[in-house]
Design a protein around this motif. Sequence first.
Motif, PDB file in Angstrom:
ATOM      1  N   ASP A   1       0.823  -1.208   0.000  1.00 55.31           N
ATOM      2  CA  ASP A   1       0.000   0.000   0.000  1.00 55.31           C
ATOM      3  C   ASP A   1       0.857   1.257   0.000  1.00 55.31           C
ATOM      4  N   LEU A   2       2.101   1.165   0.475  1.00 58.14           N
ATOM      5  CA  LEU A   2       3.045   2.285   0.428  1.00 58.14           C
ATOM      6  C   LEU A   2       4.054   2.127  -0.706  1.00 58.14           C
ATOM      7  N   ILE A   3       4.431   0.913  -1.003  1.00 61.19           N
ATOM      8  CA  ILE A   3       5.454   0.678  -2.022  1.00 61.19           C
ATOM      9  C   ILE A   3       4.923   0.984  -3.423  1.00 61.19           C
ATOM     10  N   ALA A   4       3.713   0.535  -3.734  1.00 55.68           N
ATOM     11  CA  ALA A   4       3.163   0.726  -5.081  1.00 55.68           C
ATOM     12  C   ALA A   4       3.003   2.202  -5.446  1.00 55.68           C
ATOM     13  N   PRO A   5       2.464   3.068  -4.561  1.00 53.60           N
ATOM     14  CA  PRO A   5       2.374   4.488  -4.920  1.00 53.60           C
ATOM     15  C   PRO A   5       3.734   5.134  -5.149  1.00 53.60           C
ATOM     16  N   PHE A   6       4.736   4.684  -4.393  1.00 50.90           N
ATOM     17  CA  PHE A   6       6.074   5.245  -4.598  1.00 50.90           C
ATOM     18  C   PHE A   6       6.573   4.950  -6.002  1.00 50.90           C
ATOM     19  N   PHE A   7       6.535   3.703  -6.401  1.00 51.48           N
ATOM     20  CA  PHE A   7       7.027   3.354  -7.732  1.00 51.48           C
ATOM     21  C   PHE A   7       6.150   3.964  -8.834  1.00 51.48           C
ATOM     22  N   ARG A   8       4.867   4.134  -8.568  1.00 52.65           N
ATOM     23  CA  ARG A   8       4.002   4.788  -9.553  1.00 52.65           C
ATOM     24  C   ARG A   8       4.456   6.230  -9.796  1.00 52.65           C
ATOM     25  N   SER A   9       4.802   6.939  -8.740  1.00 53.14           N
ATOM     26  CA  SER A   9       5.303   8.306  -8.914  1.00 53.14           C
ATOM     27  C   SER A   9       6.638   8.320  -9.643  1.00 53.14           C
ATOM     28  N   MET A  10       7.502   7.345  -9.355  1.00 52.52           N
ATOM     29  CA  MET A  10       8.774   7.287 -10.072  1.00 52.52           C
ATOM     30  C   MET A  10       8.540   7.081 -11.571  1.00 52.52           C
ATOM     31  N   ARG A  11       7.568   6.262 -11.940  1.00 50.72           N
ATOM     32  CA  ARG A  11       7.259   6.064 -13.363  1.00 50.72           C
ATOM     33  C   ARG A  11       6.749   7.356 -13.992  1.00 50.72           C
ATOM     34  N   THR A  12       6.069   8.170 -13.202  1.00 47.26           N
ATOM     35  CA  THR A  12       5.552   9.438 -13.715  1.00 47.26           C
ATOM     36  C   THR A  12       6.666  10.295 -14.277  1.00 47.26           C
ATOM     37  N   ASP A  13       7.845  10.237 -13.660  1.00 41.35           N
ATOM     38  CA  ASP A  13       8.968  11.042 -14.135  1.00 41.35           C
ATOM     39  C   ASP A  13       9.421  10.635 -15.536  1.00 41.35           C
ATOM     40  N   LEU A  14       9.070   9.436 -15.957  1.00 41.44           N
ATOM     41  CA  LEU A  14       9.427   8.983 -17.303  1.00 41.44           C
ATOM     42  C   LEU A  14       8.371   9.363 -18.333  1.00 41.44           C
ATOM     43  N   LEU A  15       7.222   9.865 -17.862  1.00 38.82           N
ATOM     44  CA  LEU A  15       6.092  10.110 -18.761  1.00 38.82           C
ATOM     45  C   LEU A  15       5.575  11.533 -18.745  1.00 38.82           C
ATOM     46  N   THR A  16       5.657  12.197 -17.597  1.00 38.36           N
ATOM     47  CA  THR A  16       5.006  13.497 -17.407  1.00 38.36           C
ATOM     48  C   THR A  16       6.047  14.573 -17.146  1.00 38.36           C
ATOM     49  N   THR A  17       5.933  15.684 -17.853  1.00 39.42           N
ATOM     50  CA  THR A  17       6.868  16.796 -17.649  1.00 39.42           C
ATOM     51  C   THR A  17       6.201  18.030 -17.047  1.00 39.42           C
ATOM     52  N   ARG A  18       4.894  18.145 -17.171  1.00 38.34           N
ATOM     53  CA  ARG A  18       4.168  19.298 -16.636  1.00 38.34           C
ATOM     54  C   ARG A  18       3.042  18.806 -15.744  1.00 38.34           C
TER      55      ARG A  18
END
Length: 293
Positions: free
Chosen positions: A113-130
Motif C-alpha cells: 500500500d506504500l510501495i506501489a504508490p512510490f514506484f508509480r510516482s517514479m514512473r511518472t517522471d518517465l512520462l510526465t513533464t508538466r
Amino acid sequence: MSHKPTGLALYDKTAEDAAAAVIASYSTSFGLAARLLGPRPRPHVRNVYALVRIADEIVDGPATAAGLDSTAARAVLDELEAETVAAIGRGFSSNLVVHAFARTARECGIGEDLIAPFFRSMRTDLLTTRHDETSHHEYVYGSAEVVGLMCLQVFVNAGARHPTAPDDDLTDGAQRLGAAFQDVNFLRDQHHDEDALGRDYLGLSTGASTRAEILDRIDADLTAAAAVIPRLPVDCRRAVTVAHDLFASLSARLRRESASSARVRVPNAVKAALAARAWLGFAPRRSTPRARA
C-alpha cells in the motif's frame, strides 16, 4: 572468541552497510538527521532511504547517462519494484539494497500500500513533464508522503514483536512533513528541473501556482508536522526535529531569495547549530504560514 557474524547474519549486516553507504554518498542533510536517530530506528531509516534513492536515480540522470532510454529505464524500475515485493515475501534478495529494505519492511509493517504508490510516482517522471494541481498532489503523495509514512512505520515499530498502525495525527504529520520536504526540493531545484529535465512539478511555468502560494503551503505543512513531532518515540524526535528545522530554514531562505537561479543551501555552520539545538531537546521551530494549506 570471535563474534563476527556469519551466514545470513553477515549478509544482513553487509546489506545494511550498503544502504548506509548510499545515504552517506547522496545526502549530507539526511545523513546528519539519521545520525541523530537512536540505534533502534537508524539502520531501518537508512534502508528505506537507500531504496528510494536508487529508484530515483533510475529516472533522474544516471540511467540516461548509461545509455538507457525511457522504455529501458521503465523496465529497470519495474524490475526493482518486482524484486522489492518478492524479497519482502521470501526474506532474501541478491540486491543488497533491496535485501536491506525488505528486512525493514517485514519488521516494521511496510506493505505494498506504500510501495506501489512510490514506484508509480517514479514512473511518472518517465512520462510526465508538466503537472497540474491534481497530478502534483498524486506525485507528491507517492514520491514523498509515503516515504514519510514508511519512516513513521519504522519509528513506531522497529524492534516490536508485531507491527501496529500509527494513529491518525502522527500519520497526518508524517505526510505533511514529507510533502513539505518535496515542495522545498522542487522550488530550490526549479531551474535545474526545467532546464536539464524539462519538468515543472509546481505549475510555475503555466501560472497555475506562484512562489508565494507554494511557500505558504510549505510553511503550513511544516507547522502541522511540528505539532506532532513531540509525540514520536524519544529516540526519533531529535532526528525529525533537525530535518524539520533544516527544511524550515530552506523555506525561509527561498522566500528571501525570490526566484534566484542559484540553488539555495543551508550553510554547514547553520546545520551544525540546528543539530545541536535538536540534540539538546528543543522543540521544532514553528513557521508562521501566511495561508492555510
